[in-house]
Design a protein around this motif. Sequence first.
Motif, PDB file in Angstrom:
ATOM      1  N   ARG A 162       0.964  -1.179   0.175  1.00  0.00           N
ATOM      2  CA  ARG A 162       0.159  -0.275   0.086  1.00  0.00           C
ATOM      3  C   ARG A 162       0.991   1.761   0.082  1.00  0.00           C
ATOM      4  O   ARG A 162       0.676   1.987  -0.277  1.00  0.00           O
ATOM      5  CB  ARG A 162      -1.048   0.276   1.124  1.00  0.00           C
ATOM      6  CG  ARG A 162      -1.808   1.200   0.906  1.00  0.00           C
ATOM      7  CD  ARG A 162      -2.587   1.573   2.045  1.00  0.00           C
ATOM      8  NE  ARG A 162      -3.342   2.395   1.908  1.00  0.00           N
ATOM      9  CZ  ARG A 162      -4.354   3.440   2.752  1.00  0.00           C
ATOM     10  NH1 ARG A 162      -4.110   3.629   4.192  1.00  0.00           N
ATOM     11  NH2 ARG A 162      -4.681   4.681   2.097  1.00  0.00           N
ATOM     12  N   THR A 163       1.476   1.142   0.876  1.00  0.00           N
ATOM     13  CA  THR A 163       2.854   2.157   0.591  1.00  0.00           C
ATOM     14  C   THR A 163       3.870   2.733  -0.534  1.00  0.00           C
ATOM     15  O   THR A 163       3.993   3.426  -0.365  1.00  0.00           O
ATOM     16  CB  THR A 163       3.887   2.374   2.198  1.00  0.00           C
ATOM     17  OG1 THR A 163       2.462   3.004   3.284  1.00  0.00           O
ATOM     18  CG2 THR A 163       4.681   3.089   1.551  1.00  0.00           C
ATOM     19  N   TYR A 164       4.061   1.376  -0.873  1.00  0.00           N
ATOM     20  CA  TYR A 164       4.684   1.305  -1.950  1.00  0.00           C
ATOM     21  C   TYR A 164       3.975   2.126  -3.318  1.00  0.00           C
ATOM     22  O   TYR A 164       4.223   2.707  -4.250  1.00  0.00           O
ATOM     23  CB  TYR A 164       5.587   0.383  -2.284  1.00  0.00           C
ATOM     24  CG  TYR A 164       6.714  -0.224  -1.525  1.00  0.00           C
ATOM     25  CD1 TYR A 164       7.236   0.484  -0.888  1.00  0.00           C
ATOM     26  CD2 TYR A 164       6.130  -1.362  -1.015  1.00  0.00           C
ATOM     27  CE1 TYR A 164       8.256   0.394   0.149  1.00  0.00           C
ATOM     28  CE2 TYR A 164       7.241  -2.407  -0.136  1.00  0.00           C
ATOM     29  CZ  TYR A 164       8.146  -1.631   0.976  1.00  0.00           C
ATOM     30  OH  TYR A 164       8.497  -1.536   1.130  1.00  0.00           O
ATOM     31  N   GLU A 181       3.192   5.472   7.737  1.00  0.00           N
ATOM     32  CA  GLU A 181       3.414   6.250   8.861  1.00  0.00           C
ATOM     33  C   GLU A 181       4.426   6.352  10.028  1.00  0.00           C
ATOM     34  O   GLU A 181       4.684   7.231  11.085  1.00  0.00           O
ATOM     35  CB  GLU A 181       2.381   6.212   8.898  1.00  0.00           C
ATOM     36  CG  GLU A 181       1.226   5.139   9.193  1.00  0.00           C
ATOM     37  CD  GLU A 181      -0.277   5.445  10.260  1.00  0.00           C
ATOM     38  OE1 GLU A 181      -0.040   6.753  11.200  1.00  0.00           O
ATOM     39  OE2 GLU A 181      -1.131   4.460   9.609  1.00  0.00           O
ATOM     40  N   ASP A 182       4.316   4.655   9.996  1.00  0.00           N
ATOM     41  CA  ASP A 182       5.701   4.100  11.135  1.00  0.00           C
ATOM     42  C   ASP A 182       7.043   4.384  10.833  1.00  0.00           C
ATOM     43  O   ASP A 182       8.101   4.650  11.425  1.00  0.00           O
ATOM     44  CB  ASP A 182       4.851   3.059  11.476  1.00  0.00           C
ATOM     45  CG  ASP A 182       5.641   1.704   9.798  1.00  0.00           C
ATOM     46  OD1 ASP A 182       5.272   2.468   8.775  1.00  0.00           O
ATOM     47  OD2 ASP A 182       6.216   0.683  10.079  1.00  0.00           O
ATOM     48  N   ASN A 183       6.968   5.011   9.729  1.00  0.00           N
ATOM     49  CA  ASN A 183       8.595   5.199   9.400  1.00  0.00           C
ATOM     50  C   ASN A 183       8.915   7.111  10.005  1.00  0.00           C
ATOM     51  O   ASN A 183       9.602   7.598  10.058  1.00  0.00           O
ATOM     52  CB  ASN A 183       9.198   5.581   7.503  1.00  0.00           C
ATOM     53  CG  ASN A 183       9.345   4.037   7.228  1.00  0.00           C
ATOM     54  OD1 ASN A 183       8.565   4.048   6.128  1.00  0.00           O
ATOM     55  ND2 ASN A 183       9.444   3.980   7.690  1.00  0.00           N
ATOM     56  N   ILE A 184       7.600   7.643  10.639  1.00  0.00           N
ATOM     57  CA  ILE A 184       8.116   8.888  10.612  1.00  0.00           C
ATOM     58  C   ILE A 184       9.108   9.052  12.020  1.00  0.00           C
ATOM     59  O   ILE A 184       9.904   9.780  12.193  1.00  0.00           O
ATOM     60  CB  ILE A 184       6.735   9.599  11.549  1.00  0.00           C
ATOM     61  CG1 ILE A 184       5.915   9.655   9.615  1.00  0.00           C
ATOM     62  CG2 ILE A 184       7.070  10.859  11.495  1.00  0.00           C
ATOM     63  CD1 ILE A 184       3.990  10.541   9.976  1.00  0.00           C
TER      64      ILE A 184
END
Length: 486
Positions: free
Chosen positions: A43-45, A243-246
């Motif tokens: 989904r993120t990619y 979002e968990d990369n923030i």
Amino acid sequence: MALKVYNTLSRRKESFRTLRKGEVRMYNCGPTVYDYAHIGNFRTYMFADVLRRYLEWKGFRVKQVMNITDVGHMTADDVADASGEDKIEKKAREEKKNPKEIAMFYTRAFLRDWKALNMKEPMARPFATSYVKQMIVMIGKLVKSGHAYEANGSVYFHVPGFRGYGRLSGNSIRQLKAGAGGRVDDNPDKRNPLDFALWVNNPRHIMQWDSPWGRGYPGWHIECSAMALSLLGETIDIHTGGEDNIFPHHECEIAQSEGANGKTFVRYWMHSRHLLVDGRKMSKSLGNFYRLDDLLKKGLSPRAVRYLLLSAHYRTKLNLTQKSLCAAEATVRKIDAFVQDMAAHSSGKAASGKGRKAASLIKAAREGFEKAMDDDLGVPDALSALFTFMSGVNRERDAGRLGRDDASSVYGFMVDIDSVLGLGLEGLPVKQDVPDDIKLLAQEREALRKARDFAGADDIRERIKKRGFAVEDTPDGPVVRKPSPG
Ligand code: AMP
Ligand code: ZN
């Protein structure tokens, strides 16, 4: 029309302006190849892929880089400084393979899914292990400028020395110290518990490189900073991730890049929300994940999975359900049928020529699509403009007002929009599968009509209808087809 994007850093939508005219430099955090990517990852990619496609549709040249992390990503990666084991080495030990074999195996699997989902190939896909030299140079700069220090062969970034730390994630150093959102370890080598590793001395680690601080391996965060710098320059336009990369990953990337280069690192930070299953984040650790293959085995097509992943707004959570998967499959079929019908119609027996209505429907759809996408990539509204358009065109077609040239323009428009959606609409087989007995019935009806036996002709029309087909009387004679869906 002008594009606006939501910038995580400013927490508002901003007008999108590139640093270099007409060119977008975009870095996407890519996979850590210790396992299969699940469709949450995709989904993120997918968000990055649609963003890139839309920027290109708007006429930008896009330099897209998505890394592959094959070293240094630790198992506990949500803490201020990651701890635990290197994910790839852990897997290598479990499977009694070497880390390179693990990385290559899962990279290949990742790329297969990437292709199956019709995602565009980025300009570069750097492996972290190929950029260790550049990481060492960057760490050296940080040590020289006092942002980092060496202790027992490891190098740490000194967080309190960087003023902007916490801006992206909305954390203050005080809050982080108190433990809110940033659990810390008690490594005695660190001057401050929030400091994070740039270079790690750990003799047990399998992958090791020489450095001015002795043998060791790089921290996860420095990898993305070094690859972005090497391939895209000191300041890039867009950086994406989930979002968990923030925090801590992107927070640390900013500190390192800006600490080393003294320049703004990223102009627009864009983060997609998670894909959920039963209301919880799809993740490997929770074991609630689906790979693309799992869904294909259930009979879904990769195009339906692509559609589902892109159809929700990237900044809303998307819950995966059986119902949403089936709905995605049905929608893709409906779009296919529409496009196939337009292809058939444009080369069929309908009158040539253009109606004003079709042209105005295309114009309105293009504007609706662009307006929605310009508003921070509003895919749901863009799709709804497209569905309104399809219904409008079907109405014209069913009323016999859609000429061949109209159908051809509609087809061209759908293919154009598909350069953003990536559903592979161009070149779909044109279906005109009318069975022979239906064709004979239509001929019989036409003979009755010519003999002015309208009751008999209507009777046959009904029989044809019961078989799921429609007869359309055009100036060129009757045409039998499947009624347009929706
Ligand atoms: P990882 O391989 O764990 O580093 O994750 C790769 C990318 O997928 C990162 O950008 C994550 O933010 C993203 N990601 C992980 N889980 C999900 C999820 N459930 N939904 C959307 N993105 C995710
Ligand atoms: Zn990254």
